[in-house]
Design a protein around this motif. Structure first.
Motif, PDB file in Angstrom:
ATOM      1  N   ASP A 141      -4.920 -14.747 -26.889  1.00 27.87           N
ATOM      2  CA  ASP A 141      -4.548 -14.195 -25.595  1.00 27.87           C
ATOM      3  C   ASP A 141      -3.689 -12.966 -25.867  1.00 27.87           C
ATOM      4  O   ASP A 141      -2.515 -13.072 -26.189  1.00 27.87           O
ATOM      5  N   LEU A 142      -4.286 -11.775 -25.751  1.00 27.95           N
ATOM      6  CA  LEU A 142      -3.582 -10.545 -26.116  1.00 27.95           C
ATOM      7  C   LEU A 142      -2.405 -10.245 -25.192  1.00 27.95           C
ATOM      8  O   LEU A 142      -1.538  -9.446 -25.542  1.00 27.95           O
ATOM      9  N   ASP A 143      -2.383 -10.864 -24.009  1.00 26.61           N
ATOM     10  CA  ASP A 143      -1.233 -10.692 -23.124  1.00 26.61           C
ATOM     11  C   ASP A 143      -0.039 -11.516 -23.581  1.00 26.61           C
ATOM     12  O   ASP A 143       1.054 -11.389 -23.034  1.00 26.61           O
ATOM     13  N   ARG A 144      -0.261 -12.378 -24.563  1.00 26.00           N
ATOM     14  CA  ARG A 144       0.791 -13.276 -25.042  1.00 26.00           C
ATOM     15  C   ARG A 144       0.914 -13.201 -26.561  1.00 26.00           C
ATOM     16  O   ARG A 144       0.523 -14.121 -27.278  1.00 26.00           O
TER      17      ARG A 144
ATOM     18  N   VAL B 133      12.717 -22.425 -32.372  1.00 29.94           N
ATOM     19  CA  VAL B 133      11.858 -21.918 -31.294  1.00 29.94           C
ATOM     20  C   VAL B 133      10.428 -22.369 -31.558  1.00 29.94           C
ATOM     21  O   VAL B 133       9.966 -22.340 -32.699  1.00 29.94           O
ATOM     22  N   ALA B 134       9.708 -22.777 -30.530  1.00 31.99           N
ATOM     23  CA  ALA B 134       8.305 -23.151 -30.662  1.00 31.99           C
ATOM     24  C   ALA B 134       7.441 -22.258 -29.784  1.00 31.99           C
ATOM     25  O   ALA B 134       7.797 -21.967 -28.640  1.00 31.99           O
ATOM     26  N   GLU B 135       6.321 -21.823 -30.343  1.00 32.63           N
ATOM     27  CA  GLU B 135       5.343 -21.082 -29.541  1.00 32.63           C
ATOM     28  C   GLU B 135       4.662 -22.031 -28.546  1.00 32.63           C
ATOM     29  O   GLU B 135       4.200 -21.608 -27.491  1.00 32.63           O
ATOM     30  N   GLU B 136       4.619 -23.311 -28.908  1.00 34.94           N
ATOM     31  CA  GLU B 136       4.016 -24.317 -28.030  1.00 34.94           C
ATOM     32  C   GLU B 136       4.725 -25.643 -28.248  1.00 34.94           C
ATOM     33  O   GLU B 136       5.026 -26.018 -29.377  1.00 34.94           O
ATOM     34  N   GLN B 137       5.007 -26.349 -27.142  1.00 36.73           N
ATOM     35  CA  GLN B 137       5.538 -27.703 -27.219  1.00 36.73           C
ATOM     36  C   GLN B 137       4.508 -28.655 -26.620  1.00 36.73           C
ATOM     37  O   GLN B 137       4.054 -28.443 -25.502  1.00 36.73           O
ATOM     38  N   THR B 138       4.176 -29.703 -27.357  1.00 37.60           N
ATOM     39  CA  THR B 138       3.185 -30.660 -26.858  1.00 37.60           C
ATOM     40  C   THR B 138       3.825 -31.861 -26.190  1.00 37.60           C
ATOM     41  O   THR B 138       3.149 -32.637 -25.517  1.00 37.60           O
ATOM     42  N   ALA B 139       5.138 -32.030 -26.381  1.00 35.35           N
ATOM     43  CA  ALA B 139       5.833 -33.159 -25.761  1.00 35.35           C
ATOM     44  C   ALA B 139       7.220 -32.732 -25.316  1.00 35.35           C
ATOM     45  O   ALA B 139       8.204 -33.438 -25.535  1.00 35.35           O
ATOM     46  N   GLY B 140       7.308 -31.533 -24.731  1.00 37.01           N
ATOM     47  CA  GLY B 140       8.588 -31.043 -24.249  1.00 37.01           C
ATOM     48  C   GLY B 140       9.136 -31.955 -23.163  1.00 37.01           C
ATOM     49  O   GLY B 140       8.378 -32.503 -22.361  1.00 37.01           O
ATOM     50  N   ARG B 141      10.470 -32.118 -23.158  1.00 34.31           N
ATOM     51  CA  ARG B 141      11.097 -33.035 -22.208  1.00 34.31           C
ATOM     52  C   ARG B 141      12.126 -32.313 -21.358  1.00 34.31           C
ATOM     53  O   ARG B 141      12.807 -31.419 -21.832  1.00 34.31           O
ATOM     54  N   GLY B 142      12.197 -32.743 -20.106  1.00 34.47           N
ATOM     55  CA  GLY B 142      13.239 -32.254 -19.223  1.00 34.47           C
ATOM     56  C   GLY B 142      14.173 -33.386 -18.859  1.00 34.47           C
ATOM     57  O   GLY B 142      14.155 -34.452 -19.475  1.00 34.47           O
TER      58      GLY B 142
ATOM     59  N   SER C  27       3.377 -18.820 -23.649  1.00 35.07           N
ATOM     60  CA  SER C  27       3.535 -18.425 -22.246  1.00 35.07           C
ATOM     61  C   SER C  27       4.983 -18.478 -21.785  1.00 35.07           C
ATOM     62  O   SER C  27       5.281 -18.123 -20.643  1.00 35.07           O
ATOM     63  N   GLY C  28       5.879 -18.917 -22.667  1.00 39.36           N
ATOM     64  CA  GLY C  28       7.270 -19.035 -22.251  1.00 39.36           C
ATOM     65  C   GLY C  28       8.215 -19.034 -23.426  1.00 39.36           C
ATOM     66  O   GLY C  28       7.828 -18.773 -24.569  1.00 39.36           O
ATOM     67  N   LEU C  29       9.477 -19.307 -23.136  1.00 37.74           N
ATOM     68  CA  LEU C  29      10.496 -19.483 -24.166  1.00 37.74           C
ATOM     69  C   LEU C  29      10.797 -20.973 -24.246  1.00 37.74           C
ATOM     70  O   LEU C  29      11.213 -21.580 -23.256  1.00 37.74           O
ATOM     71  N   PHE C  30      10.574 -21.548 -25.417  1.00 39.07           N
ATOM     72  CA  PHE C  30      10.812 -22.968 -25.640  1.00 39.07           C
ATOM     73  C   PHE C  30      11.671 -23.075 -26.895  1.00 39.07           C
ATOM     74  O   PHE C  30      11.166 -22.896 -28.009  1.00 39.07           O
ATOM     75  N   PHE C  31      12.956 -23.353 -26.728  1.00 38.99           N
ATOM     76  CA  PHE C  31      13.829 -23.351 -27.893  1.00 38.99           C
ATOM     77  C   PHE C  31      14.998 -24.293 -27.716  1.00 38.99           C
ATOM     78  O   PHE C  31      15.335 -24.700 -26.592  1.00 38.99           O
ATOM     79  N   SER C  32      15.621 -24.643 -28.864  1.00 46.24           N
ATOM     80  CA  SER C  32      16.804 -25.495 -28.867  1.00 46.24           C
ATOM     81  C   SER C  32      17.840 -24.905 -29.810  1.00 46.24           C
ATOM     82  O   SER C  32      17.491 -24.244 -30.794  1.00 46.24           O
ATOM     83  N   VAL C  33      19.116 -25.148 -29.511  1.00 44.06           N
ATOM     84  CA  VAL C  33      20.213 -24.669 -30.348  1.00 44.06           C
ATOM     85  C   VAL C  33      21.146 -25.835 -30.642  1.00 44.06           C
ATOM     86  O   VAL C  33      21.274 -26.767 -29.833  1.00 44.06           O
ATOM     87  N   LEU C  34      21.810 -25.781 -31.797  1.00 44.25           N
ATOM     88  CA  LEU C  34      22.784 -26.790 -32.176  1.00 44.25           C
ATOM     89  C   LEU C  34      24.189 -26.207 -32.072  1.00 44.25           C
ATOM     90  O   LEU C  34      24.486 -25.169 -32.673  1.00 44.25           O
ATOM     91  N   LEU C  35      25.037 -26.889 -31.299  1.00 47.99           N
ATOM     92  CA  LEU C  35      26.426 -26.464 -31.122  1.00 47.99           C
ATOM     93  C   LEU C  35      27.358 -27.606 -31.535  1.00 47.99           C
ATOM     94  O   LEU C  35      27.067 -28.778 -31.267  1.00 47.99           O
TER      95      LEU C  35
ATOM     96  N   THR D   1       5.130 -16.032 -18.632  1.00 46.02           N
ATOM     97  CA  THR D   1       3.910 -15.364 -18.166  1.00 46.02           C
ATOM     98  C   THR D   1       2.918 -16.314 -17.507  1.00 46.02           C
ATOM     99  O   THR D   1       1.744 -15.956 -17.353  1.00 46.02           O
ATOM    100  N   LEU D   2       3.345 -17.498 -17.119  1.00 45.88           N
ATOM    101  CA  LEU D   2       2.409 -18.422 -16.474  1.00 45.88           C
ATOM    102  C   LEU D   2       1.805 -17.786 -15.227  1.00 45.88           C
ATOM    103  O   LEU D   2       2.512 -17.219 -14.397  1.00 45.88           O
ATOM    104  N   ARG D   3       0.495 -17.903 -15.106  1.00 44.93           N
ATOM    105  CA  ARG D   3      -0.218 -17.422 -13.936  1.00 44.93           C
ATOM    106  C   ARG D   3      -0.299 -18.539 -12.902  1.00 44.93           C
ATOM    107  O   ARG D   3      -0.105 -19.706 -13.226  1.00 44.93           O
ATOM    108  N   GLU D   4      -0.615 -18.168 -11.681  1.00 47.64           N
ATOM    109  CA  GLU D   4      -0.626 -19.147 -10.586  1.00 47.64           C
ATOM    110  C   GLU D   4      -1.525 -20.343 -10.926  1.00 47.64           C
ATOM    111  O   GLU D   4      -1.158 -21.501 -10.684  1.00 47.64           O
ATOM    112  N   ALA D   5      -2.696 -20.081 -11.492  1.00 50.37           N
ATOM    113  CA  ALA D   5      -3.633 -21.164 -11.790  1.00 50.37           C
ATOM    114  C   ALA D   5      -3.162 -22.054 -12.923  1.00 50.37           C
ATOM    115  O   ALA D   5      -3.685 -23.161 -13.104  1.00 50.37           O
ATOM    116  N   GLU D   6      -2.167 -21.606 -13.685  1.00 55.12           N
ATOM    117  CA  GLU D   6      -1.685 -22.385 -14.824  1.00 55.12           C
ATOM    118  C   GLU D   6      -0.466 -23.228 -14.497  1.00 55.12           C
ATOM    119  O   GLU D   6      -0.024 -24.029 -15.322  1.00 55.12           O
ATOM    120  N   LEU D   7       0.100 -23.071 -13.308  1.00 51.61           N
ATOM    121  CA  LEU D   7       1.312 -23.801 -12.961  1.00 51.61           C
ATOM    122  C   LEU D   7       1.050 -25.297 -12.913  1.00 51.61           C
ATOM    123  O   LEU D   7       0.045 -25.738 -12.346  1.00 51.61           O
TER     124      LEU D   7
END
Length: 294
Positions: free
Chosen positions: A22-25, A76-85, A97-105, A179-185
């Motif tokens: 995906d050249l847009d990403r 940082v991950a380009e893709e998360q397959t089991a991301g949790r909220g 399509s997004g920023l998916f990252f974690s930091v240790l403090l 960069t998520l598009r409407e159809a990808e939400l």
């Protein structure tokens, strides 16, 4: 755990076309991120980019427990397959399509009682960094959702999850739809920076801005001994919080709920709700629903 792809440090990998499907990403430039962020005497001690993993939070918590990560580690991950909220909700999005990252403090000198401000601090930092770099008006839904406006409608574009890492650490995960598009939400209530009219969706630029903002706010908070008032954190969070002044329903543990007006965020980071019975109830944990005006 997925090892870091050696191709992360190169602008392209002709043998692995999937990274450019995906050249847009385009992929993140890990080497450039490290050059920009990892400096002697600064917070960020390392930046690693992996192509895919289940959860950057889970990975970094494990590394911290095994002594393989120090304060300021960024994964940082380009893709998360089991991301949790929060509340163990799943967070999925297309690769890059997004920023998916974690930091240790490891805020050792700050009383543990004040560590609950860290996810709120991160929300302020992310909103500030994205507003500057993406040119998008952002707001925060208590405790840690990032909201943007799409077509006059309030939508969630990001979230934050904090987890303890051993006795002296906290891992904070951030997910932002870029960069998520409407159809990808995943749901109609979701949004992205692109859909909100961002002037830039360059993820390298956005990630640098967010991490610099997080370093700045974390430094202020630590210097103030974690005091949210002295550091300016409490006032800044309240100014950018879309929940305050709204009628809300707090869905609490034990199948209990509280309905009323969200008045303030107190010194412990709790949301203070004025109920219809005239009681002011502080809420420290729960799911908040913004109610539409009658």
């Amino acid at each position: 755990m997925t090892p870091r792809d050696a191709a992360d440090d190169r602008p392209g990998d002709p043998s692995g076309g999937s990274r450019w499907s995906d050249l847009d990403r385009p992929p993140l430039n890990a080497a450039a991120l490290r050059r920009a962020l990892v400096r002697e005497g600064q917070l960020w001690s390392g930046v690693e980019v992996v192509q895919s993993t289940g959860s950057t939070n889970s990975d970094l918590v494990s590394r911290a427990a095994e002594g393989r990560a120090t304060e300021g580690a960024v994964l940082v991950a380009e893709e998360q397959t089991a991301g949790r909220g929060r509340l163990d909700r799943r967070w999925t999005a297309p690769p890059r399509s997004g920023l998916f990252f974690s930091v240790l403090l490891t805020p050792g000198e700050v009383p543990i009682a004040r560590w609950g401000w860290l996810p709120l601090l991160t929300g302020v930092a992310v909103a500030t960094g994205l507003a500057r770099a993406a040119g998008v008006d952002t707001s925060l839904k208590w405790p840690n959702d990032l909201l943007v406006t799409v077509g006059g409608e309030e939508r969630k574009a990001g979230g934050i999850l904090a987890e303890r890492a051993g006795d002296d650490g906290v891992v904070i995960g951030v997910g932002v739809n870029v960069t998520l598009r409407e159809a990808e939400l995943p749901v109609p209530q979701a949004g992205s920076l692109a859909l909100a009219g961002a002037v830039s969706t360059d993820r390298d630029t956005l990630l640098r801005a967010v991490l610099r903002s997080l370093s700045d706010w974390y430094g202020r908070w630590r210097a103030a001994g974690g005091d949210p008032a002295t550091s300016g954190l409490q006032e800044t969070y309240a100014a950018g919080c879309a929940t305050l002044g709204r009628q809300v329903r707090a869905e609490l543990p034990g199948d209990r709920s509280v309905v009323g007006e969200a008045l303030a965020v107190d010194g412990d980071g709790r949301l203070v709700i004025a109920t219809r019975e005239g009681v002011r109830e502080p809420v420290g944990a729960g799911d908040i629903v913004h109610l539409r005006p009658a």
